[in-house]
Design a protein around this motif. Structure first.
Motif, short mmCIF file in Angstrom:
data_model
loop_
_atom_site.label_atom_id
_atom_site.label_comp_id
_atom_site.label_asym_id
_atom_site.label_seq_id
_atom_site.Cartn_x
_atom_site.Cartn_y
_atom_site.Cartn_z
N UNK A 1 3.23 23.12 -4.67
CA UNK A 1 4.56 23.63 -4.92
C UNK A 1 4.57 24.67 -6.03
N UNK A 2 3.39 25.01 -6.56
CA UNK A 2 3.33 25.93 -7.67
C UNK A 2 1.89 26.44 -7.82
N UNK A 3 1.73 27.45 -8.65
CA UNK A 3 0.41 27.96 -8.96
C UNK A 3 0.01 27.66 -10.39
N UNK A 4 0.98 27.59 -11.27
CA UNK A 4 0.72 27.40 -12.69
C UNK A 4 1.63 26.34 -13.27
N UNK A 5 1.33 25.94 -14.50
CA UNK A 5 2.21 25.02 -15.21
C UNK A 5 2.46 25.58 -16.61
N UNK B 1 -3.09 28.04 -15.47
CA UNK B 1 -3.32 27.86 -14.04
C UNK B 1 -3.42 26.37 -13.76
N UNK B 2 -2.72 25.91 -12.72
CA UNK B 2 -2.58 24.48 -12.49
C UNK B 2 -3.92 23.75 -12.42
N UNK B 3 -4.91 24.39 -11.82
CA UNK B 3 -6.21 23.74 -11.67
C UNK B 3 -6.91 23.52 -13.00
#
Length: 257
Positions: free
Chosen positions: A2-6, A214-216
């Motif tokens: 639902x996203x690419x980053x946090x 970046x979320x990962x």
């Protein structure tokens, strides 16, 4: 996804921490039960495109969380929780839906949903005169949801701000002895502009750090900052646009060593 980053906010501290990114409501219920059994309570909960980010820190007492609420339903539930001795701890606003956590508490609380910047400024000035401070704040499509609880000391906030304004204001606030205590971004239709940012600074209880990741890579960043003595207190998903790999981590001067 639902996203690419946090976007993330850390505070100097010790003790356990736990977090999740991009979790469905049913899985969040199960995870929250597990964390409650460990003596953890929800510190932050945010809704994005039907999925949740959440942060748990050590705590005591009862809590209640609920999502998918309209403003009218939120009003009803909040009144019920107040009667049960709980106050709004955090509030998230996305696509006209509200998610919130109530925890044991007392005293006055006020809230609004769907206000623009100018109306919020007038409302905040009114409550500030009565000794209330912004306790939780969220934004979606230019509409702001905000909660005030009793507080003291200087504070400042901005909304509808560019990333450059966010950096500049943060620098000025640090010079004035304030630290960032709330951070949110409105990326509705703004994926190529880096979003509109919202932040609150106040007289510090502890130094803070903040950034977009970046979320990962968030797990690695949390581990790295934990080794520096920071604990995660805020976490929100966003569909990053024109900022490449994130805006990095910003520290209060003297605490990034």
């Amino acid at each position: 996804m639902s996203h690419e980053s946090v976007i993330a906010l850390w505070k100097k501290g010790i003790g356990a921490q736990a977090f999740v990114v991009d979790l469905s409501g049913s899985k969040l219920e199960a995870r929250d039960r597990d964390e409650l059994a460990k003596g953890m309570r929800l510190e932050d909960l945010r809704l994005k495109n039907g999925h949740f980010t959440a942060v748990w820190r050590p705590g005591t007492g009862s809590q209640h969380w609920q999502a998918g609420m309209s403003a009218a339903e939120f009003k009803r539930v909040s009144a019920e929780q107040a009667d049960a001795g709980r106050r709004i701890h955090c509030l998230s606003y996305d696509s006209n839906e509200l998610a919130a956590v109530w925890r044991d508490g007392a005293g006055q609380q006020e809230w609004v949903v769907g206000e623009d910047h100018d109306k919020l400024a007038a409302t905040d000035a009114k409550w500030a005169k009565q000794g209330l401070r912004i306790h939780s704040i969220s934004v979606d499509g230019g509409d702001i949801a905000c909660v005030w609880r009793p507080g003291a000391g200087a504070y400042r906030w901005i909304a509808n701000a560019s990333i450059d304004t966010l950096h500049t204001t943060d620098f000025v606030c640090r010079k004035e002895g304030l630290v960032m205590v709330k951070l949110a971004v409105d990326d509705s239709g703004l994926l190529n502009t880096g979003g509109d940012w919202l932040a609150v600074w106040s007289t510090p209880e502890a130094h803070t750090a903040w950034g977009s990741v970046v979320a990962a890579k968030i797990e690695a960043e949390v581990t790295k900052l934990s080794q520096k003595g920071f604990r995660l207190v805020g976490l929100g998903a966003w569909q990053q646009g024109g900022l490449g790999g994130g805006i990095g981590i910003e520290f209060v001067p003297g605490d990034d060593e």
